[in-house]
Design a protein around this motif. Sequence first.
Motif, PDB file in Angstrom:
ATOM      1  N   ARG A   1      -1.524   6.430  -3.168  1.00 48.79           N
ATOM      2  CA  ARG A   1      -1.985   7.479  -3.362  1.00 48.79           C
ATOM      3  C   ARG A   1      -1.888   7.636  -4.709  1.00 48.79           C
ATOM      4  NH1 ARG A   1      -3.592  10.822   0.565  1.00 48.79           N
ATOM      5  NH2 ARG A   1      -3.174  10.022   2.802  1.00 48.79           N
TER       6      ARG A   1
ATOM      7  N   ARG B   1       2.363   7.851   3.201  1.00 52.17           N
ATOM      8  CA  ARG B   1       1.443   8.873   3.723  1.00 52.17           C
ATOM      9  C   ARG B   1       1.759  10.249   3.151  1.00 52.17           C
ATOM     10  NH1 ARG B   1       0.392   7.292  10.271  1.00 52.17           N
ATOM     11  NH2 ARG B   1      -0.797   5.386   9.764  1.00 52.17           N
ATOM     12  N   VAL B   2       2.957  10.152   2.692  1.00 48.78           N
ATOM     13  CA  VAL B   2       3.199  11.757   2.281  1.00 48.78           C
ATOM     14  C   VAL B   2       4.022  11.300   0.767  1.00 48.78           C
ATOM     15  CG1 VAL B   2       4.974  13.567   2.354  1.00 48.78           C
ATOM     16  CG2 VAL B   2       3.997  12.516   4.380  1.00 48.78           C
ATOM     17  N   SER B   3       3.316  12.078  -0.254  1.00 44.04           N
ATOM     18  CA  SER B   3       3.718  11.831  -1.742  1.00 44.04           C
ATOM     19  C   SER B   3       3.819  12.920  -2.497  1.00 44.04           C
ATOM     20  CB  SER B   3       2.540  10.692  -2.223  1.00 44.04           C
ATOM     21  OG  SER B   3       2.646   9.423  -1.778  1.00 44.04           O
TER      22      SER B   3
ATOM     23  N   LEU C   1      -2.019  15.316  10.402  1.00 42.85           N
ATOM     24  CA  LEU C   1      -1.043  16.006   9.449  1.00 42.85           C
ATOM     25  C   LEU C   1      -0.487  17.392  10.423  1.00 42.85           C
ATOM     26  CD1 LEU C   1       0.633  16.855   7.052  1.00 42.85           C
ATOM     27  CD2 LEU C   1      -1.284  18.129   6.081  1.00 42.85           C
TER      28      LEU C   1
ATOM     29  N   ASN D   1       0.730  -1.176   0.004  1.00 50.74           N
ATOM     30  CA  ASN D   1      -0.073  -0.032  -0.059  1.00 50.74           C
ATOM     31  C   ASN D   1       0.717   1.295   0.006  1.00 50.74           C
ATOM     32  OD1 ASN D   1      -2.597  -0.930  -0.345  1.00 50.74           O
ATOM     33  ND2 ASN D   1      -2.861  -1.300   1.747  1.00 50.74           N
ATOM     34  N   ARG D   2       2.036   1.094  -0.174  1.00 51.29           N
ATOM     35  CA  ARG D   2       3.060   2.319  -0.084  1.00 51.29           C
ATOM     36  C   ARG D   2       2.766   3.338  -1.490  1.00 51.29           C
ATOM     37  NH1 ARG D   2       9.512   2.737  -1.124  1.00 51.29           N
ATOM     38  NH2 ARG D   2       9.797   4.812   0.085  1.00 51.29           N
TER      39      ARG D   2
ATOM     40  N   CYS E   1       7.600   9.021  -2.252  1.00 46.83           N
ATOM     41  CA  CYS E   1       6.618   8.921  -1.102  1.00 46.83           C
ATOM     42  C   CYS E   1       7.479   8.477   0.070  1.00 46.83           C
ATOM     43  CB  CYS E   1       5.602   7.899  -1.281  1.00 46.83           C
ATOM     44  SG  CYS E   1       5.905   6.386  -1.716  1.00 46.83           S
ATOM     45  N   ASP E   2       7.040   8.864   1.253  1.00 48.47           N
ATOM     46  CA  ASP E   2       7.570   8.198   2.349  1.00 48.47           C
ATOM     47  C   ASP E   2       7.442   6.719   2.402  1.00 48.47           C
ATOM     48  OD1 ASP E   2       5.061   7.973   3.116  1.00 48.47           O
ATOM     49  OD2 ASP E   2       5.017   8.978   5.022  1.00 48.47           O
TER      50      ASP E   2
ATOM     51  N   SER F   1       0.156  14.729  -2.396  1.00 53.76           N
ATOM     52  CA  SER F   1      -0.968  13.975  -1.735  1.00 53.76           C
ATOM     53  C   SER F   1      -0.264  13.713  -0.258  1.00 53.76           C
ATOM     54  CB  SER F   1      -1.010  12.802  -2.444  1.00 53.76           C
ATOM     55  OG  SER F   1      -2.079  11.933  -1.818  1.00 53.76           O
ATOM     56  N   LEU F   2      -1.256  14.065   0.597  1.00 53.14           N
ATOM     57  CA  LEU F   2      -0.866  13.874   2.034  1.00 53.14           C
ATOM     58  C   LEU F   2      -1.866  13.250   2.771  1.00 53.14           C
ATOM     59  CD1 LEU F   2       0.245  17.571   2.454  1.00 53.14           C
ATOM     60  CD2 LEU F   2       1.688  15.589   2.167  1.00 53.14           C
ATOM     61  N   ARG F   3      -1.679  12.383   3.799  1.00 52.74           N
ATOM     62  CA  ARG F   3      -2.684  11.734   4.706  1.00 52.74           C
ATOM     63  C   ARG F   3      -2.869  13.057   5.755  1.00 52.74           C
ATOM     64  NH1 ARG F   3      -2.922   9.406   9.940  1.00 52.74           N
ATOM     65  NH2 ARG F   3      -4.631   7.642  10.031  1.00 52.74           N
TER      66      ARG F   3
END
Length: 276
Positions: free
Chosen positions: A23, A162-164, A187, A19-20, A157-158, A181-183
């Motif tokens: 996003r 969660r951070v892309s 945040l 799931n990485r 992405c991380d 694109s951020l969770r």
Amino acid sequence: MPRPVSPAGHATRGTTNTNRLRRVDRWIAAQPELRHADSPLVVDLGYGASGVTAFELYDRLRRVHPDVEVLGLEIDADRVARASAQLAQIHAGGTRFPSDSRVSFARGGFEVPSLRPASVIRAFNVLRQYDEADVAEAWRMMCSRLTPGGIVVEGTCDEIGRVSSWIDLDNRANPRHLTISLRLAELERPSIVAERLPKALIHHNVPGERVHRLMTDLDTSWDRNVGLGTFGAVQRWLAVVADLRAAGWPVRTTKTRAKLGELTVAWASVAPDLAG
């Protein structure tokens, strides 16, 4: 007999997590370059130590285009063998992925060896490990393997997705947009994405550069709209996106996409000042 051509590039660290890339996958699934293509080929370039990102990509895209095919490319032959073995298990049934998954794997790099052009090439967490001077040629090589209406999606992405951020390019290697694109849940500041900007931008997050102004404006608006956090992080983010649009940023994000924590701006608004 012609000698085989060596793949262009070098092997990445191979970091892969389930799931990485969700996003960027859902963003690709919404793009007309995929949805309107006939039997689209989508390339997962540099998928890493496991084929899971290619399997997830196919599973997500087939829901909007049943005729999609995914080709995973890696320079490391051992990784290709490992992913092919995983694919055999999927075809045998008993995994969470469709047993008829139209996925294949091959050895290759930026030259994108395939029998037909791709509608989409996703190259994630690949160029991060290169020098910025290498970016333009890598873009050129990948984009040359696209269909006339295809796109390359190149970004970072991380480790848990969660951070892309990513750049999409047309078949002439012209960057079109930057998307972040951020969770949104938990945040702290939107500028956390500065650590995960694509290679073409990450070293330009300094005062005087356009992308630095974007990071600054994001944080300023996020702080200004702190009160909206009472109604949820999504409402706070929607206000940030509205603020940027009102300030003159060429925002290309719909409200539906913004609710997912996305922001897309025209490339020209963040492009590096190479003359500086």
